[in-house]
Design a protein around this motif. Structure first.
Motif, mmCIF file in Angstrom:
data_model
loop_
_atom_site.group_PDB
_atom_site.id
_atom_site.type_symbol
_atom_site.label_atom_id
_atom_site.label_comp_id
_atom_site.label_asym_id
_atom_site.label_seq_id
_atom_site.Cartn_x
_atom_site.Cartn_y
_atom_site.Cartn_z
ATOM 1 N N ASP A 99 7.177 43.726 6.242
ATOM 2 C CA ASP A 99 7.810 42.606 6.930
ATOM 3 C C ASP A 99 7.903 42.868 8.433
ATOM 4 O O ASP A 99 8.387 43.913 8.864
ATOM 5 C CB ASP A 99 9.221 42.415 6.342
ATOM 6 C CG ASP A 99 9.908 41.180 6.865
ATOM 7 O OD1 ASP A 99 9.235 40.336 7.481
ATOM 8 O OD2 ASP A 99 11.134 41.054 6.648
ATOM 9 N N GLY A 100 7.409 41.908 9.214
ATOM 10 C CA GLY A 100 7.497 42.034 10.672
ATOM 11 C C GLY A 100 6.440 42.936 11.270
ATOM 12 O O GLY A 100 6.332 43.050 12.492
ATOM 13 N N VAL A 101 5.652 43.594 10.410
ATOM 14 C CA VAL A 101 4.587 44.477 10.911
ATOM 15 C C VAL A 101 3.239 43.784 10.729
ATOM 16 O O VAL A 101 2.547 43.484 11.697
ATOM 17 C CB VAL A 101 4.603 45.848 10.182
ATOM 18 C CG1 VAL A 101 3.471 46.741 10.693
ATOM 19 C CG2 VAL A 101 5.950 46.537 10.365
ATOM 20 N N ASP A 102 2.891 43.498 9.467
ATOM 21 C CA ASP A 102 1.615 42.818 9.227
ATOM 22 C C ASP A 102 1.790 41.497 8.468
ATOM 23 O O ASP A 102 0.827 40.918 7.981
ATOM 24 C CB ASP A 102 0.622 43.736 8.507
ATOM 25 C CG ASP A 102 1.205 44.370 7.252
ATOM 26 O OD1 ASP A 102 2.266 43.901 6.787
ATOM 27 O OD2 ASP A 102 0.608 45.334 6.729
ATOM 28 N N ILE A 103 3.034 41.030 8.365
ATOM 29 C CA ILE A 103 3.265 39.687 7.804
ATOM 30 C C ILE A 103 4.517 39.111 8.467
ATOM 31 O O ILE A 103 5.471 39.845 8.752
ATOM 32 C CB ILE A 103 3.421 39.734 6.263
ATOM 33 C CG1 ILE A 103 3.344 38.317 5.671
ATOM 34 C CG2 ILE A 103 4.727 40.424 5.848
ATOM 35 C CD1 ILE A 103 3.165 38.296 4.159
ATOM 36 N N ARG A 104 4.474 37.807 8.736
ATOM 37 C CA ARG A 104 5.630 37.157 9.360
ATOM 38 C C ARG A 104 5.931 35.845 8.640
ATOM 39 O O ARG A 104 5.228 35.446 7.737
ATOM 40 C CB ARG A 104 5.353 36.930 10.846
ATOM 41 C CG ARG A 104 5.371 38.248 11.613
ATOM 42 C CD ARG A 104 5.322 38.090 13.116
ATOM 43 N NE ARG A 104 5.692 39.346 13.757
ATOM 44 C CZ ARG A 104 4.937 40.431 13.790
ATOM 45 N NH1 ARG A 104 3.746 40.407 13.199
ATOM 46 N NH2 ARG A 104 5.341 41.543 14.387
ATOM 47 N N SER A 105 6.978 35.186 9.112
ATOM 48 C CA SER A 105 7.457 34.012 8.376
ATOM 49 C C SER A 105 6.411 32.896 8.254
ATOM 50 O O SER A 105 6.294 32.268 7.210
ATOM 51 C CB SER A 105 8.735 33.474 9.014
ATOM 52 O OG SER A 105 8.573 33.357 10.410
ATOM 53 N N ALA A 106 5.623 32.676 9.319
ATOM 54 C CA ALA A 106 4.634 31.580 9.260
ATOM 55 C C ALA A 106 3.667 31.782 8.099
ATOM 56 O O ALA A 106 3.268 30.824 7.423
ATOM 57 C CB ALA A 106 3.869 31.494 10.583
ATOM 58 N N ASP A 107 3.307 33.038 7.850
ATOM 59 C CA ASP A 107 2.400 33.346 6.740
ATOM 60 C C ASP A 107 3.088 33.076 5.394
ATOM 61 O O ASP A 107 2.465 32.588 4.450
ATOM 62 C CB ASP A 107 1.969 34.819 6.835
ATOM 63 C CG ASP A 107 0.795 35.130 5.916
ATOM 64 O OD1 ASP A 107 -0.008 34.208 5.663
ATOM 65 O OD2 ASP A 107 0.698 36.273 5.444
#
Length: 288
Positions: A42-50
């Motif tokens: 979380d927050g490294v290679d994936i974020r909320s938009a995804d």
């Protein structure tokens, strides 16, 4: 020997932007998000938009607490940076095992490197507010004992976040509905306002009809919670509703103009799995 150089640690659910975290020397342990095509941090290679994209496509990602290895590596990084001790403020134990994981690691470390772990009984802006204020207190020279015995517990007890979610679908699917009452409200545009119960689970405390009333209710509840206090911090947050967050900010600062700080955050990937997009939040943290 009480630590002189004190580090701050939190998890990705504090919704601190990389800039805010860096400016305040806050270390972050990412939670894990398990998607159809693999595991992400979380927050490294994936974020909320995804996450919103995946939810809309019918995928329901799973969340998982950080691995002990990841948490241990971050603590090692802190030691290598020359800190003498760590204050950690983690996502509500009513929602996640992250706090317990860090507590166990702290208990096992037992090598004279002090790690004090707190349950924020909150998430997102409530959690972020506490860490950001502690960063300021450390800059102002507050000592370890005052921070861990008095200040951190006082900040956690005095922090009141309120959120509006656009749908309860994902809280129900993800099994995190807690004390939130599911309303048959989709047709009537009924929107619940949610906060954290004393045990750290989510609970609904109000229902309003339509988005404009959501904004006014978030502001009025925050103002009520501030009461007669004269020293306070404010925060606003959003998940996929940046323009409406600005409206919340304007109305909140007009109603409570004497704040020390106002911070804003974007809801991270982990929480987005459970609340979807169209999320707004406001919080007050009383300091006196």
């Amino acid at each position: 020997m009480a630590p002189q150089k004190i580090a701050l640690l939190t998890d990705s659910c504090a919704d601190l932007s990389p800039r805010l975290a860096a400016e305040n020397h806050i270390y972050i342990v990412p939670l894990r998000i398990l998607c159809a095509d693999g595991e992400y941090s979380d927050g490294v290679d994936i974020r909320s938009a995804d996450i919103y994209r995946r939810l809309k496509a019918g995928e329901l990602p799973q969340t998982s607490l950080p691995s002990a290895e990841t948490a241990g590596a971050v603590l090692e990084e802190i030691r290598d940076a020359g800190y003498d001790g760590v204050i950690a403020v983690m996502l509500s134990s009513g929602l996640s095992g992250t706090y317990n994981l860090l507590r166990l690691i702290a208990e096992e470390s037992g090598d004279g490197f002090p790690i004090k772990v707190f349950d924020s009984v909150s998430g997102s802006l409530g959690q972020g507010l506490t860490v950001l204020q502690l960063a300021e207190d450390i800059r102002n020279g507050m000592d370890w004992e005052t921070l861990v015995e008095r200040r951190a517990p006082q900040l956690i007890a005095g922090t009141y976040p309120f959120f509006s979610v656009d749908t309860l679908e994902y809280l129900m699917k993800g099994g995190r509905i807690g004390k939130v009452t599911a309303t048959a409200g989709t047709l009537l545009q009924i929107k619940p306002i949610i906060t954290f119960a004393p045990d750290g689970q989510l609970q609904s405390i109000a229902k309003v009809r339509g988005r404009n009333q959501v904004i006014d209710k978030l502001v009025s509840m925050t103002v009520d919670r501030c009461g007669g206090h004269r020293k306070y911090n404010l925060a606003v947050a959003n998940g996929g509703a940046a323009a409406e967050m600005e409206t919340v900010r304007q109305k909140l600062t007009a109603a409570l103009p004497h704040y020390d700080h106002i911070w804003d955050g974007e809801i991270d990937g982990t929480l987005s799995v459970y609340i979807g997009d169209g999320v707004l939040g406001a919080a007050v943290q009383v300091l006196d």
